[in-house]
Structure formats: C-alpha cells, structure tokens
Design an enzyme around this catalytic site. Structure first.
Site, PDB file in Angstrom:
ATOM      1  N   CYS A   4       0.510  -1.390  -0.218  1.00 11.53           N
ATOM      2  CA  CYS A   4       0.499   0.006   0.240  1.00 11.53           C
ATOM      3  C   CYS A   4       0.953   1.348   0.001  1.00 11.53           C
ATOM      4  O   CYS A   4       1.454   1.125   0.531  1.00 11.53           O
ATOM      5  CB  CYS A   4      -1.232   0.139   0.949  1.00 11.53           C
ATOM      6  SG  CYS A   4      -2.071   1.634   1.286  1.00 11.53           S
ATOM      7  N   CYS A   7       0.733   3.428   3.253  1.00 10.96           N
ATOM      8  CA  CYS A   7       1.033   2.553   4.415  1.00 10.96           C
ATOM      9  C   CYS A   7       2.269   3.024   4.289  1.00 10.96           C
ATOM     10  O   CYS A   7       3.492   3.208   5.492  1.00 10.96           O
ATOM     11  CB  CYS A   7       0.513   1.510   4.477  1.00 10.96           C
ATOM     12  SG  CYS A   7      -0.963   0.644   4.839  1.00 10.96           S
ATOM     13  N   ASN A  87     -11.805  10.485  -2.229  1.00 14.33           N
ATOM     14  CA  ASN A  87     -13.627   8.765  -2.982  1.00 14.33           C
ATOM     15  C   ASN A  87     -13.328   7.679  -2.741  1.00 14.33           C
ATOM     16  O   ASN A  87     -12.460   7.303  -1.936  1.00 14.33           O
ATOM     17  CB  ASN A  87     -12.127   9.083  -5.017  1.00 14.33           C
ATOM     18  CG  ASN A  87     -12.138  10.750  -5.280  1.00 14.33           C
ATOM     19  OD1 ASN A  87     -13.331  11.463  -5.203  1.00 14.33           O
ATOM     20  ND2 ASN A  87     -10.773  11.412  -5.630  1.00 14.33           N
ATOM     21  N   THR A  95      -8.344   5.691  -7.475  1.00 14.65           N
ATOM     22  CA  THR A  95      -6.750   4.995  -7.082  1.00 14.65           C
ATOM     23  C   THR A  95      -5.786   4.498  -6.174  1.00 14.65           C
ATOM     24  O   THR A  95      -5.195   3.433  -6.529  1.00 14.65           O
ATOM     25  CB  THR A  95      -5.596   6.258  -7.761  1.00 14.65           C
ATOM     26  OG1 THR A  95      -5.208   7.372  -7.290  1.00 14.65           O
ATOM     27  CG2 THR A  95      -6.750   7.113  -9.301  1.00 14.65           C
ATOM     28  N   HIS A  98      -6.016   2.842   0.031  1.00 14.35           N
ATOM     29  CA  HIS A  98      -5.843   3.575   1.694  1.00 14.35           C
ATOM     30  C   HIS A  98      -6.542   5.649   2.148  1.00 14.35           C
ATOM     31  O   HIS A  98      -5.913   6.360   1.429  1.00 14.35           O
ATOM     32  CB  HIS A  98      -4.056   3.483   1.682  1.00 14.35           C
ATOM     33  CG  HIS A  98      -4.396   3.647   3.456  1.00 14.35           C
ATOM     34  ND1 HIS A  98      -3.138   3.091   4.218  1.00 14.35           N
ATOM     35  CD2 HIS A  98      -4.059   4.658   4.342  1.00 14.35           C
ATOM     36  CE1 HIS A  98      -3.094   3.733   4.833  1.00 14.35           C
ATOM     37  NE2 HIS A  98      -3.647   5.155   5.586  1.00 14.35           N
ATOM     38  N   HIS A 100      -8.456   8.664   2.286  1.00 14.33           N
ATOM     39  CA  HIS A 100      -7.487   9.242   2.373  1.00 14.33           C
ATOM     40  C   HIS A 100      -8.291  10.716   1.972  1.00 14.33           C
ATOM     41  O   HIS A 100      -9.332  10.960   0.764  1.00 14.33           O
ATOM     42  CB  HIS A 100      -6.373  10.113   1.643  1.00 14.33           C
ATOM     43  CG  HIS A 100      -7.092   9.047  -0.227  1.00 14.33           C
ATOM     44  ND1 HIS A 100      -6.918   8.162  -0.645  1.00 14.33           N
ATOM     45  CD2 HIS A 100      -6.517   9.677  -1.643  1.00 14.33           C
ATOM     46  CE1 HIS A 100      -6.847   8.071  -0.998  1.00 14.33           C
ATOM     47  NE2 HIS A 100      -7.328   9.203  -2.174  1.00 14.33           N
ATOM     48  N   HIS A 102      -8.599  14.285   0.380  1.00  8.80           N
ATOM     49  CA  HIS A 102      -7.943  15.701  -0.389  1.00  8.80           C
ATOM     50  C   HIS A 102      -8.632  17.250   0.542  1.00  8.80           C
ATOM     51  O   HIS A 102      -9.320  17.386   0.488  1.00  8.80           O
ATOM     52  CB  HIS A 102      -8.052  15.713  -1.706  1.00  8.80           C
ATOM     53  CG  HIS A 102      -7.705  14.634  -2.826  1.00  8.80           C
ATOM     54  ND1 HIS A 102      -7.497  14.494  -3.342  1.00  8.80           N
ATOM     55  CD2 HIS A 102      -8.586  13.351  -2.455  1.00  8.80           C
ATOM     56  CE1 HIS A 102      -7.212  13.284  -4.022  1.00  8.80           C
ATOM     57  NE2 HIS A 102      -7.665  12.718  -3.729  1.00  8.80           N
TER      58      HIS A 102
HETATM   59  P1  5GP Z   1      -7.563   9.304  -5.479  1.00  9.09           P
HETATM   60  O1  5GP Z   1      -7.432   9.562  -6.971  1.00  9.09           O
HETATM   61  O2  5GP Z   1      -7.237   7.904  -4.555  1.00  9.09           O
HETATM   62  O3  5GP Z   1      -8.743   9.804  -4.822  1.00  9.09           O
HETATM   63  O4  5GP Z   1      -6.545  10.180  -4.677  1.00  9.09           O
HETATM   64  C1  5GP Z   1      -4.932   9.010  -4.984  1.00  9.09           C
HETATM   65  C2  5GP Z   1      -4.268  10.464  -5.272  1.00  9.09           C
HETATM   66  O5  5GP Z   1      -2.470  10.364  -4.274  1.00  9.09           O
HETATM   67  C3  5GP Z   1      -4.201  11.310  -6.017  1.00  9.09           C
HETATM   68  O6  5GP Z   1      -3.886  12.993  -6.074  1.00  9.09           O
HETATM   69  C4  5GP Z   1      -2.242  11.652  -6.540  1.00  9.09           C
HETATM   70  O7  5GP Z   1      -1.655  12.304  -7.501  1.00  9.09           O
HETATM   71  C5  5GP Z   1      -1.114  11.116  -5.585  1.00  9.09           C
HETATM   72  N1  5GP Z   1      -0.587  10.373  -5.297  1.00  9.09           N
HETATM   73  C6  5GP Z   1      -0.504   9.223  -5.897  1.00  9.09           C
HETATM   74  N2  5GP Z   1       0.852   8.595  -5.484  1.00  9.09           N
HETATM   75  C7  5GP Z   1       1.434   9.725  -4.718  1.00  9.09           C
HETATM   76  C8  5GP Z   1       2.633   9.766  -3.902  1.00  9.09           C
HETATM   77  O8  5GP Z   1       4.149   8.815  -4.648  1.00  9.09           O
HETATM   78  N3  5GP Z   1       3.277  10.578  -3.342  1.00  9.09           N
HETATM   79  C9  5GP Z   1       1.721  11.381  -2.969  1.00  9.09           C
HETATM   80  N4  5GP Z   1       2.802  12.866  -2.317  1.00  9.09           N
HETATM   81  N5  5GP Z   1       0.989  11.578  -3.449  1.00  9.09           N
HETATM   82  C10 5GP Z   1       0.652  10.729  -4.902  1.00  9.09           C
HETATM   83 ZN    ZN Z   2      -2.543   0.965   3.483  1.00  7.59          ZN
END
Ligand code: 5GP
Ligand code: ZN
Length: 114
Positions: A4, A7, A87, A95, A98, A100, A102
C-alpha cells in the site's frame, strides 16, 4: 498492509512532503496537485476507503477529521476556504486504496463535482 503506497509513506519507506503528523494522522502534499494547495490527510492505520469506516476505527477516523481544519489553517486557507474530498471506489476514481481526504484550496475551485 503490504504494497500500500500510503502505508509506505507513513512508514517513511517512500518519501513525502509532510505537512502534519500525530499519533494517528499523517498529511502530505499531493504529488500531482490539482490546486495551489493540495494536501492529502490520512489515518496511519490502513483503512481502505470511507466504506470501511466502522465502530472499530471511528476514533482514528475522527482524529483525521479533527486534524483537517487545523491543517487547513496552517496552510493559510481559513480566509479563502477550501474543499475536502474523499473518493470511494471505481466510479469516484479512487486510485489509492488507503482512506485519504484531499484538501484543495488556494484558488476559486470549479463548482461542479460530478
Ligand atoms: P485518489 O484518486 O485515490 O482519490 O487520490 C490519490 C492521490 O494520491 C492522487 O491525487 C495522486 O496524485 C496522489 N498520489 C499518488 N501517488 C503519490 C505519491 O507517491 N506521493 C504523493 N505525495 N501523492 C501521490
Ligand atoms: Zn495503507
């Protein structure tokens, strides 16, 4: 939780630009920002998404929620305001599996969410 990404970020195995940390919460700048301020706030324990919030982990999740306005203040977002998004699942475009939140701010954000 093996494999993950978040993680691994919490564990320091993958570097991040940290903005906040306490016993239960970790926050860091998004690598691909969608606004002048784009920070991700996560629980340290692995929770896959908001769909997995339960009586077992609600204390941890509540600490994440309590941290969000403090982090937003520290980022200078009190005056202009900010958006908080999580999301959940495929249609929402999650994506990283875990939980999160924003925090987006620093500009007038588009009104449409869907
Ligand atoms: P989701 O699309 O799952 O809501 O958001 C995942 C977020 O994680 C995306 O906005 C993406 O830019 C961010 N993200 C993906 N990989 C990394 C990483 O390795 N480091 C950081 N700081 N953000 C990441
Ligand atoms: Zn995790």
């Amino acid at each position: 939780m093996e494999n993950c990404l978040f993680c691994k970020i919490v564990a320091g195995e993958i570097p991040s630009n940290k903005v906040y940390e306490d016993e239960d919460v970790f926050a860091f700048h998004d690598i691909n920002p969608n606004a002048p301020v784009h920070v991700l706030v996560i629980p340290k324990p692995h929770i896959p998404s908001i769909a997995a919030v339960s009586g077992e982990n609600i204390e941890t999740v509540s600490r994440v929620l309590l941290a969000i306005p403090k982090i937003a203040s520290s980022l200078g977002l009190d005056e202009g305001g900010y958006r908080v998004i999580t999301n959940c699942g495929e249609d929402a475009g999650q994506t990283v599996h875990h939980l999160h939140f924003h925090i987006l701010g620093g500009k007038k954000l588009p009104v449409s969410l869907g």
